[in-house]
Design a protein around this motif. Structure first.
Motif, PDB file in Angstrom:
ATOM      1  N   SER A   1      25.296  -4.895  45.072  1.00 53.70           N
ATOM      2  CA  SER A   1      26.640  -4.488  45.472  1.00 53.70           C
ATOM      3  C   SER A   1      27.413  -5.699  45.967  1.00 53.70           C
ATOM      4  O   SER A   1      26.866  -6.558  46.654  1.00 53.70           O
ATOM      5  CB  SER A   1      26.572  -3.449  46.595  1.00 53.70           C
ATOM      6  OG  SER A   1      27.867  -3.214  47.122  1.00 53.70           O
ATOM      7  N   PHE A   2      28.696  -5.747  45.606  1.00 53.21           N
ATOM      8  CA  PHE A   2      29.612  -6.762  46.134  1.00 53.21           C
ATOM      9  C   PHE A   2      30.679  -6.100  47.009  1.00 53.21           C
ATOM     10  O   PHE A   2      31.805  -6.594  47.107  1.00 53.21           O
ATOM     11  CB  PHE A   2      30.276  -7.535  44.991  1.00 53.21           C
ATOM     12  CG  PHE A   2      29.309  -8.330  44.149  1.00 53.21           C
ATOM     13  CD1 PHE A   2      28.235  -8.979  44.719  1.00 53.21           C
ATOM     14  CD2 PHE A   2      29.483  -8.420  42.769  1.00 53.21           C
ATOM     15  CE1 PHE A   2      27.346  -9.706  43.938  1.00 53.21           C
ATOM     16  CE2 PHE A   2      28.609  -9.151  41.987  1.00 53.21           C
ATOM     17  CZ  PHE A   2      27.536  -9.795  42.570  1.00 53.21           C
ATOM     18  N   HIS A   3      30.316  -4.962  47.624  1.00 50.62           N
ATOM     19  CA  HIS A   3      31.226  -4.287  48.541  1.00 50.62           C
ATOM     20  C   HIS A   3      31.527  -5.185  49.728  1.00 50.62           C
ATOM     21  O   HIS A   3      30.769  -6.111  50.038  1.00 50.62           O
ATOM     22  CB  HIS A   3      30.590  -2.970  49.012  1.00 50.62           C
ATOM     23  CG  HIS A   3      31.467  -2.162  49.906  1.00 50.62           C
ATOM     24  ND1 HIS A   3      31.370  -2.231  51.283  1.00 50.62           N
ATOM     25  CD2 HIS A   3      32.464  -1.282  49.633  1.00 50.62           C
ATOM     26  CE1 HIS A   3      32.270  -1.421  51.817  1.00 50.62           C
ATOM     27  NE2 HIS A   3      32.947  -0.834  50.844  1.00 50.62           N
ATOM     28  N   ALA A   4      32.623  -4.914  50.401  1.00 52.28           N
ATOM     29  CA  ALA A   4      33.087  -5.779  51.484  1.00 52.28           C
ATOM     30  C   ALA A   4      32.085  -5.913  52.633  1.00 52.28           C
ATOM     31  O   ALA A   4      32.148  -6.870  53.402  1.00 52.28           O
ATOM     32  CB  ALA A   4      34.419  -5.261  52.029  1.00 52.28           C
ATOM     33  N   THR A   5      31.150  -4.960  52.756  1.00 55.18           N
ATOM     34  CA  THR A   5      30.163  -5.042  53.833  1.00 55.18           C
ATOM     35  C   THR A   5      28.973  -5.919  53.488  1.00 55.18           C
ATOM     36  O   THR A   5      28.103  -6.144  54.333  1.00 55.18           O
ATOM     37  CB  THR A   5      29.629  -3.635  54.174  1.00 55.18           C
ATOM     38  OG1 THR A   5      29.055  -3.063  52.992  1.00 55.18           O
ATOM     39  CG2 THR A   5      30.738  -2.745  54.705  1.00 55.18           C
ATOM     40  N   LYS A   6      28.904  -6.426  52.259  1.00 54.48           N
ATOM     41  CA  LYS A   6      27.741  -7.193  51.819  1.00 54.48           C
ATOM     42  C   LYS A   6      27.929  -8.683  52.098  1.00 54.48           C
ATOM     43  O   LYS A   6      29.048  -9.178  52.253  1.00 54.48           O
ATOM     44  CB  LYS A   6      27.486  -6.957  50.333  1.00 54.48           C
ATOM     45  CG  LYS A   6      27.265  -5.493  49.979  1.00 54.48           C
ATOM     46  CD  LYS A   6      26.090  -4.893  50.733  1.00 54.48           C
ATOM     47  CE  LYS A   6      25.777  -3.472  50.301  1.00 54.48           C
ATOM     48  NZ  LYS A   6      26.727  -2.479  50.787  1.00 54.48           N
ATOM     49  N   VAL A   7      26.811  -9.419  52.120  1.00 54.99           N
ATOM     50  CA  VAL A   7      26.852 -10.829  52.495  1.00 54.99           C
ATOM     51  C   VAL A   7      27.672 -11.645  51.482  1.00 54.99           C
ATOM     52  O   VAL A   7      28.386 -12.570  51.850  1.00 54.99           O
ATOM     53  CB  VAL A   7      25.421 -11.393  52.646  1.00 54.99           C
ATOM     54  CG1 VAL A   7      24.654 -11.344  51.338  1.00 54.99           C
ATOM     55  CG2 VAL A   7      25.454 -12.813  53.205  1.00 54.99           C
ATOM     56  N   VAL A   8      27.553 -11.329  50.214  1.00 55.50           N
ATOM     57  CA  VAL A   8      28.436 -11.882  49.180  1.00 55.50           C
ATOM     58  C   VAL A   8      29.259 -10.723  48.654  1.00 55.50           C
ATOM     59  O   VAL A   8      28.704  -9.711  48.221  1.00 55.50           O
ATOM     60  CB  VAL A   8      27.636 -12.538  48.048  1.00 55.50           C
ATOM     61  CG1 VAL A   8      28.526 -12.821  46.843  1.00 55.50           C
ATOM     62  CG2 VAL A   8      26.981 -13.828  48.536  1.00 55.50           C
ATOM     63  N   ASN A   9      30.577 -10.831  48.722  1.00 60.16           N
ATOM     64  CA  ASN A   9      31.394  -9.681  48.327  1.00 60.16           C
ATOM     65  C   ASN A   9      32.621 -10.100  47.537  1.00 60.16           C
ATOM     66  O   ASN A   9      33.116 -11.226  47.658  1.00 60.16           O
ATOM     67  CB  ASN A   9      31.786  -8.868  49.562  1.00 60.16           C
ATOM     68  CG  ASN A   9      32.983  -9.421  50.296  1.00 60.16           C
ATOM     69  OD1 ASN A   9      34.126  -9.115  49.952  1.00 60.16           O
ATOM     70  ND2 ASN A   9      32.743 -10.253  51.302  1.00 60.16           N
ATOM     71  N   SER A  10      33.062  -9.161  46.710  1.00 58.37           N
ATOM     72  CA  SER A  10      34.305  -9.340  45.954  1.00 58.37           C
ATOM     73  C   SER A  10      35.288  -8.239  46.331  1.00 58.37           C
ATOM     74  O   SER A  10      36.168  -7.900  45.556  1.00 58.37           O
ATOM     75  CB  SER A  10      34.013  -9.312  44.446  1.00 58.37           C
ATOM     76  OG  SER A  10      33.384  -8.111  44.077  1.00 58.37           O
ATOM     77  N   GLY A  11      35.102  -7.690  47.527  1.00 57.67           N
ATOM     78  CA  GLY A  11      35.921  -6.582  47.975  1.00 57.67           C
ATOM     79  C   GLY A  11      35.333  -5.251  47.550  1.00 57.67           C
ATOM     80  O   GLY A  11      35.245  -4.312  48.329  1.00 57.67           O
ATOM     81  N   GLU A  12      34.895  -5.174  46.317  1.00 58.61           N
ATOM     82  CA  GLU A  12      34.266  -3.979  45.752  1.00 58.61           C
ATOM     83  C   GLU A  12      33.570  -4.406  44.478  1.00 58.61           C
ATOM     84  O   GLU A  12      33.710  -5.540  44.019  1.00 58.61           O
ATOM     85  CB  GLU A  12      35.349  -2.912  45.498  1.00 58.61           C
ATOM     86  CG  GLU A  12      34.902  -1.474  45.257  1.00 58.61           C
ATOM     87  CD  GLU A  12      33.706  -0.995  46.051  1.00 58.61           C
ATOM     88  OE1 GLU A  12      32.579  -1.444  45.720  1.00 58.61           O
ATOM     89  OE2 GLU A  12      33.867  -0.165  46.952  1.00 58.61           O
ATOM     90  N   GLY A  13      32.789  -3.514  43.903  1.00 57.18           N
ATOM     91  CA  GLY A  13      32.109  -3.834  42.651  1.00 57.18           C
ATOM     92  C   GLY A  13      30.641  -4.151  42.844  1.00 57.18           C
ATOM     93  O   GLY A  13      30.079  -3.964  43.924  1.00 57.18           O
ATOM     94  N   GLY A  14      30.011  -4.652  41.788  1.00 57.46           N
ATOM     95  CA  GLY A  14      28.595  -4.948  41.852  1.00 57.46           C
ATOM     96  C   GLY A  14      28.119  -5.584  40.567  1.00 57.46           C
ATOM     97  O   GLY A  14      28.920  -5.988  39.725  1.00 57.46           O
ATOM     98  N   ALA A  15      26.806  -5.685  40.428  1.00 52.16           N
ATOM     99  CA  ALA A  15      26.225  -6.313  39.247  1.00 52.16           C
ATOM    100  C   ALA A  15      24.914  -5.636  38.884  1.00 52.16           C
ATOM    101  O   ALA A  15      24.170  -5.187  39.757  1.00 52.16           O
ATOM    102  CB  ALA A  15      25.977  -7.803  39.484  1.00 52.16           C
ATOM    103  N   ILE A  16      24.649  -5.544  37.586  1.00 54.02           N
ATOM    104  CA  ILE A  16      23.357  -5.098  37.087  1.00 54.02           C
ATOM    105  C   ILE A  16      22.553  -6.337  36.727  1.00 54.02           C
ATOM    106  O   ILE A  16      23.026  -7.211  36.000  1.00 54.02           O
ATOM    107  CB  ILE A  16      23.523  -4.200  35.845  1.00 54.02           C
ATOM    108  CG1 ILE A  16      24.298  -2.933  36.209  1.00 54.02           C
ATOM    109  CG2 ILE A  16      22.163  -3.849  35.243  1.00 54.02           C
ATOM    110  CD1 ILE A  16      24.689  -2.097  35.002  1.00 54.02           C
ATOM    111  N   LEU A  17      21.350  -6.432  37.250  1.00 51.64           N
ATOM    112  CA  LEU A  17      20.459  -7.558  36.985  1.00 51.64           C
ATOM    113  C   LEU A  17      19.308  -7.064  36.124  1.00 51.64           C
ATOM    114  O   LEU A  17      18.614  -6.117  36.492  1.00 51.64           O
ATOM    115  CB  LEU A  17      19.909  -8.123  38.290  1.00 51.64           C
ATOM    116  CG  LEU A  17      20.914  -8.380  39.419  1.00 51.64           C
ATOM    117  CD1 LEU A  17      20.201  -8.872  40.667  1.00 51.64           C
ATOM    118  CD2 LEU A  17      21.969  -9.370  38.979  1.00 51.64           C
TER     119      LEU A  17
END
Length: 278
Positions: free
Chosen positions: A107-123
């Motif tokens: 997750s790249f939600h704003a509460t995460k250590v690395v964030n884009s405001g919202e969104g995420g990635a599949i690895l």
């Protein structure tokens, strides 16, 4: 109609993702000593002939028992996926999160250590999943005027990408601050009876973005929810994560299996933990 095994207590999206894809979510309890990390023995106990997959979670960015779950999934010929939403930068026995199971999700939600405001990635190291996900992300377009599959609009915006790139560049700084905050919390709370800070599991590395305490009411002389009320009144924004557990929430409660009612360890832990501000 397939069954997918999902942690409990869980974030509602885990159960919803199974249901929205036509599956049946079957919950399994956590392991008491790890506070919400999956219990491989409990996972195996709910496997049936209808089970096709296991979803495991690196709760609060703390890697779970990946080796045991991988062995279990292989032995029963099941798909294994990991919710690694808060686990950016974490590693398990020297290997970074992004190399386990058939796929993991960040997750790249704003509460995460690395964030884009919202969104995420599949690895994933699975070429089929990668190709399918890329098509799903952009309406199913394989080329400018060529649609080859059903898709949706899940592209990252330019604004989010810019935020994400800046956040990635600052990760080392964030990690240093998080580690300092964690050490300060642990030191300050070390002498408080009945209050324990969840540690980093041996053999793992984490980003320390989540500082979680467990309140033992018998030793602390106070219930977790009273601590929550007092801290909230003082404008200290703590949170009861995963409370009371998806298996006790509607509409999921009505969809549960009878065994979902009997998670004493899950209920015990869910009633004791608090996430502290970092």
């Amino acid at each position: 109609g397939d069954e997918v095994l999902v942690p409990s207590p869980d974030y509602p999206l885990w159960t919803a993702s199974v249901i929205l894809n036509g599956g049946r979510a079957v919950h399994y309890p956590c392991r008491a000593q790890d506070a919400f990390l999956p219990d491989p023995a409990a996972v195996e106990a709910v496997i049936t002939e209808r089970t096709t997959g296991i979803l495991a979670a690196h709760t609060w960015g703390r890697p779970c028992d990946i080796d045991s779950l991988t062995e279990l999934a292989a032995r029963h010929h099941l798909q294994l996926f990991f919710d690694a939403a808060p686990a950016y930068g974490a590693s398990y026995r020297g290997t970074h999160i992004r190399n386990f199971g058939r796929a993991e999700v960040l997750s790249f939600h704003a509460t995460k250590v690395v964030n884009s405001g919202e969104g995420g990635a599949i690895l994933t190291n699975d070429d089929e999943i990668a190709a399918t996900a890329r098509l799903m992300r952009t309406f199913g377009f394989a080329d400018t005027d060529l649609v080859t599959s059903i898709g949706t609009n899940a592209k990252m915006s330019e604004l989010a990408a810019g935020m994400g790139i800046c956040s990635l560049a600052s990760y080392d700084e964030y990690l240093a601050v998080n580690t300092r905050n964690f050490d300060r919390y642990r030191s300050a709370l070390a002498g408080v009876p009945g209050i324990s800070v969840l540690p980093c599991t041996p053999g793992t590395a984490i980003n320390f973005n989540n500082v979680v305490i467990e309140v033992d009411p018998n030793r602390a002389g106070i219930e977790r929810d009273i601590v929550l009320q007092v801290l909230t009144a003082e404008q200290i924004l703590v949170r009861r994560y995963f409370w009371p557990g998806c298996h006790r929430m509607e509409p999921y409660r009505s969809l549960r299996t009878p065994s979902d009612d009997h998670f004493p360890i899950t209920d015990l832990v869910a009633g004791r933990v608090l996430s502290l501000p970092t």
